[in-house]
Design an enzyme around this catalytic site. Structure first.
Site, PDB file in Angstrom:
ATOM      1  N   ASP A 141      24.424  58.043-102.770  1.00 31.79           N
ATOM      2  CA  ASP A 141      24.013  56.734-102.987  1.00 31.79           C
ATOM      3  C   ASP A 141      22.920  56.537-101.699  1.00 31.79           C
ATOM      4  OD1 ASP A 141      23.370  54.184-104.038  1.00 31.79           O
ATOM      5  OD2 ASP A 141      25.034  53.320-102.938  1.00 31.79           O
ATOM      6  N   GLU A 168      17.207  56.878-100.534  1.00 28.13           N
ATOM      7  CA  GLU A 168      15.734  56.945-100.814  1.00 28.13           C
ATOM      8  C   GLU A 168      15.211  57.316 -99.446  1.00 28.13           C
ATOM      9  OE1 GLU A 168      18.078  54.530-101.692  1.00 28.13           O
ATOM     10  OE2 GLU A 168      18.073  55.357-103.825  1.00 28.13           O
ATOM     11  N   ASP A 172      20.509  50.192-109.594  1.00 31.72           N
ATOM     12  CA  ASP A 172      21.098  48.680-109.727  1.00 31.72           C
ATOM     13  C   ASP A 172      20.442  47.850-110.732  1.00 31.72           C
ATOM     14  OD1 ASP A 172      22.750  49.601-107.709  1.00 31.72           O
ATOM     15  OD2 ASP A 172      21.878  48.208-106.336  1.00 31.72           O
TER      16      ASP A 172
HETATM   17  O1  MIG Z   1      23.992  48.315-101.083  1.00 39.12           O
HETATM   18  O2  MIG Z   1      28.013  51.200-102.634  1.00 39.12           O
HETATM   19  O3  MIG Z   1      23.145  51.692-106.247  1.00 39.12           O
HETATM   20  O4  MIG Z   1      25.926  51.880-107.541  1.00 39.12           O
HETATM   21  O5  MIG Z   1      28.009  50.209-106.097  1.00 39.12           O
HETATM   22  C1  MIG Z   1      24.665  48.741-102.256  1.00 39.12           C
HETATM   23  C2  MIG Z   1      27.748  50.210-103.169  1.00 39.12           C
HETATM   24  C3  MIG Z   1      24.992  50.013-102.273  1.00 39.12           C
HETATM   25  C4  MIG Z   1      24.136  50.936-104.312  1.00 39.12           C
HETATM   26  C5  MIG Z   1      24.461  51.505-105.676  1.00 39.12           C
HETATM   27  C6  MIG Z   1      25.738  51.114-106.219  1.00 39.12           C
HETATM   28  C7  MIG Z   1      26.908  51.078-105.406  1.00 39.12           C
HETATM   29  C8  MIG Z   1      26.560  49.990-104.196  1.00 39.12           C
HETATM   30  N1  MIG Z   1      25.544  50.760-103.383  1.00 39.12           N
END
Ligand code: MIG
Length: 796
Positions: free
Chosen positions: A408, A411, A483
């Site tokens: 996650d 980017e 998201d």
């Molecule tokens: O700032 O890890 O897209 O799937 O549950 C949010 C928490 C960080 C973004 C991800 C999402 C995940 C969430 N993350």
């Protein structure tokens, strides 16, 4: 003093102003020189390299001065083409490969790509083509009257991108809108369609590139822009959309087969902890007989969000917990973020600092950004040693038994969403700033994750999911679409995003089912689940502190519907896995926008029909919003059969069909071949030894490559698989099960042939002998055969 200063400032500003406005174009071509792999054309103000990467792929590089060293994170296909003929005319050079012709106009320098039939596939815009404006470069192409554009990866908007503009800059966009751009993944590759021809352009430049598909250009031209001036694109001239995807994925790679369990249902949410909750969640699936293969844990399993750690209180004995999950046949997937907490004594931090693994400012000072753990350093994944270290660190997760790895925030995302441009990266020995490294950060994190976990897992296939990526991401990871929100618009958008990623080489994708943010209604949840059954990656996920969204959260009748939908997913696995195999061999996506097979049927681009797609070779899926219990569906040419009822439809027609929440409009293609297995609760269970082979009557010859392997290891790469070509020839009235290939024995013992809409068939002839055939229902006839090793000929 003040005056002088103002003057000075004005001078600087004027300089900047002129610089940004300096327009430079290649001018006239002066000479053409052959070299090993291609040609170099020297023009008045530029140099252009044309390299036949294959007979169907021509790479174009243009620079103002000298070519820099060649380097790409996306391209793995090696140049394997030649110009078979080069002819010089007074005004042009004509370069030919076995499939294409490039006409290089001399004054001014312009390119035109044609096929061997003389069709122009793509050509430079005549008034201006390559133009540098300051340091930025743009390539302008003629816009054809009827031209459509599809692909470009994870982009919102319509299937046909004509009239739109897009930017590539991987962005964390929580609760993105239907029109948001850019999102998390950048794939600067699109397919153009006009005058019964197609072509692809892959712009291999990882900076913040921009695409303009004729937005505000009076239908004159389309263009793409590179901020760093490095024009570097691959023209792909295969004759079909499928062929272009095949070529593009030859160039940028294809996915390896993922573990079989990852095709099952995944249950995720932000907030599954502590251990007892995870275990009772898993038990509930088994008690309720809701098929499921994986439970996911979000950031809460860690100690203060420190990557590669476990929270001692919530998860005192991870390996015990995972063993318990395993006895219930669950896999555990855990999240990792790139940010490493600044905290002396935390080993990942200490090792990273000591070995120079983190990104930094030009003066050597480590970059600090804030994310979940607080102040963090960020690994430079564009460095081989860092990918190795990162990959090996997964031992903390693989040792206790985690076998799925969720990447996650790559980017990369930091609070404030802006890493200064000055931050430096190694770029595997081609030092550069984040301007060029940003879009490949996620790709390289996923690469480190995939390669590292693969090495740790003793021959087993890891499952990797990533949010960010660049062209080629399919080699390492599945992708989810970030998201999203619990709305019908997002439900429909999710189908388009998945389809567009598929057009762009990424076959294993899916959205957060039911919407990450917000609370879906019961109807929306069920509708989304019914669509999810026909989506490559099927995961239910929600934001922290949101209402329950597990399959039992919407009442008993919804639970029963959810079970029957999920049962269907598990029934489909033999069909689905065969589609994954195809994707791994040809790049053909699992979810296929109708633009792939029905490219020149304008209705597939219509607003109301653009979300439809084929799921594998033989199933058409028509997404429907949750507020409607009927739908207007477009069925392209051919016959179609509603999968749930067997009802027949003649294609090339718009039909209104019922669409109750437990029965999304899904159709088998005429001549379709669909293998189905019995319902299982997870992929470790053995299905019944009888595999159903559904064949739908039709007019066209069709074939299907059935495929299975152990679903766990990479032994299939050395022949340990079972595949079998199944051919249905309605003209010859014949069904053939060709000889199996591979060294494996099928997990099924016999097949039940189920023939749909073949009239009142009473017997079939199998390898020369007549067999009576049973009547299952009005339209269905069936007969069971052992899965012999030899070729089986069935005539009727
Ligand atoms: O700032 O890890 O897209 O799937 O549950 C949010 C928490 C960080 C973004 C991800 C999402 C995940 C969430 N993350």
């Amino acid at each position: 003093m003040g005056k002088i200063f103002t003057l000075f400032l004005t001078f600087i500003c004027m300089q900047g102003y002129t610089q940004i406005n300096t327009i430079l174009q290649p001018g006239n071509a002066k000479s053409l020189k052959k070299y090993e792999t291609g040609v170099i054309i020297s023009a008045e103000h530029a140099k252009m390299m044309l390299i036949p990467w294959s007979p169907e792929i021509i790479r174009v590089r243009v620079v103002q001065k000298e070519f820099a060293e060649d380097f790409s994170y996306a391209v793995i296909g090696k140049p394997a083409g030649t110009f078979t003929k080069i002819v010089e005319n007074k005004d042009s050079w004509v370069l030919s490969t076995d499939s294409l012709e490039v006409i290089v106009n001399k004054s001014p320098l312009r390119l035109k790509f044609l096929d061997k039939k003389g069709n122009v596939r793509s050509e430079d815009y005549n008034d201006f083509s390559i133009t540098w404006q300051g340091s930025e470069g743009t390539c302008y192409k003629k816009l054809f009257d009827d031209e459509r554009f599809i692909g470009l990866g994870e982009k919102t908007g319509n299937l046909n991108r004509r009239g739109e503009k897009y930017e590539n800059w991987n962005s964390d966009m929580p609760a993105y809108s239907q029109y948001e751009d850019p999102l998390y993944v950048s794939v600067p590759f699109f397919i153009g369609i006009h005058d019964s021809t197609v072509y692809g352009i892959f712009l291999d430049n990882s900076t913040r590139t921009r695409f303009d598909f004729g937005a505000s250009t009076d239908n004159q031209f389309s263009s793409f822009t590179v901020p760093d001036g490095k024009i570097n694109y691959y023209f792909i001239g295969s004759g079909s959309v499928a062929g272009i995807i095949k070529d593009y994925t030859w160039l940028t790679g294809r996915m390896k087969l993922p573990p079989y369990w990852s095709l099952g249902y995944h249950q995720c949410r932000w907030g599954y902890y502590p251990e007892s909750e995870v275990i009772s969640l898993a038990s509930k699936f088994r008690e309720k007989k809701i098929p499921c293969d994986a439970i996911w844990m979000d950031i809460d399993y860690m100690d203060e969000y420190k990557i590669f750690t476990w929270n001692d209180e919530k998860f005192p004995k991870p390996s015990d917990m995972i063993s318990k999950l395993k006895t219930m046949d669950f896999h555990l997937v855990t999240i990792v973020d790139p940010g490493i907490k600044v905290e002396p004594g935390y080993s990942s931090y200490d090792e990273g600092v000591k070995n120079d693994y983190f990104i930094k400012y030009p003066n050597g000072k480590l970059y600090v950004g804030n994310v979940w753990p607080g102040r963090c350093h960020f690994p430079d994944f564009t460095k081989e040693s860092v990918r190795k270290w990162w990959g090996a660190s997964f031992r903390a997760l693989t040792d206790p038994g985690v076998d799925g790895f969720w990447n996650d925030m790559n980017e990369p995302s930091v609070w404030g969403q802006n890493i200064p441009s000055i931050v430096q990266f190694d770029f595997d020995g081609h030092p550069t700033s984040i301007n060029e490294a940003h879009n490949v950060y996620g790709l390289n994190m996923a690469r480190g994750t995939y390669e590292g976990t693969k090495a740790l897992m003793n021959g087993k296939r890891p499952f990797v999911l990533t949010r960010a990526g660049y062209a080629g991401i399919q080699r390492y990871s599945a992708v989810w679409t970030g998201d999203n929100e619990a709305t019908d618009d997002h439900l429909m958008l999710s189908a388009r995003l998945v389809n567009s990623l598929g057009l762009s080489g990424v076959a294993f994708t899916g959205p957060d089912l039911g919407g990450f943010m917000g609370t879906p209604t019961k109807e929306l949840f069920l509708r989304w689940l019914s669509l999810g059954i026909y989506t490559p990656f099927l995961r239910n996920h929600s934001v922290v502190d949101s209402k329950d969204k597990e399959p039992w959260a919407f009442g008993e009748s919804a639970e029963a519907t959810a079970i029957s939908l999920l049962n269907q997913r598990y029934r489909l696995l033999p069909y689905l896995y065969s589609a994954f195999y195809e994707a791994s061999r040809t790049g053909m996506p699992v979810a296929r926008s109708l633009a792939i097979d029905y490219t020149f049927d304008e209705k597939v681009y219509w607003y109301g029909y653009q979300n439809e797609y084929l799921f594998g070779d033989n199933i058409l899926v028509a997404p429907v919003v949750s507020t409607q219990q009927f739908a207007k569906v477009y069925l392209p040419e051919g016959n179609w059969y509603r999968l749930s009822t067997g009802e027949k439809y003649i294609g090339n027609s718009e039909v209104i069909v019922e669409a109750p929440l437990d029965d999304l409009p899904v159709f088998a293609k005429g001549s379709g071949i669909i293998p189905l297995q019995s319902v299982i609760q997870n992929t470790s269970q053995k299905p019944s030894p009888v595999i159903e082979l559904h064949i739908y009557n039709g007019t066209e010859k069709n074939s299907f490559l059935y495929y299975e392997d152990d679903g766990i290891t990479y032994k299939y790469e050395n022949g340990d698989f079972y595949s079998r070509l199944i051919i249905f020839d309605p003209l010859k009235k014949e069904i053939i099960l060709d000889k199996p290939e591979g060294s494996r024995v099928s997990k099924f013992e016999s097949f039940l042939l189920i023939m749909h809409d073949f009239g009142d068939l009473k017997s079939v002839n199998v390898n020369g002998k007549n067999y009576a055939i049973g009547k299952r229902s009005e339209g269905e006839r069936s007969i069971e055969f052992p899965l012999e090793k030899d070729r089986i000929n069935i005539s009727y």
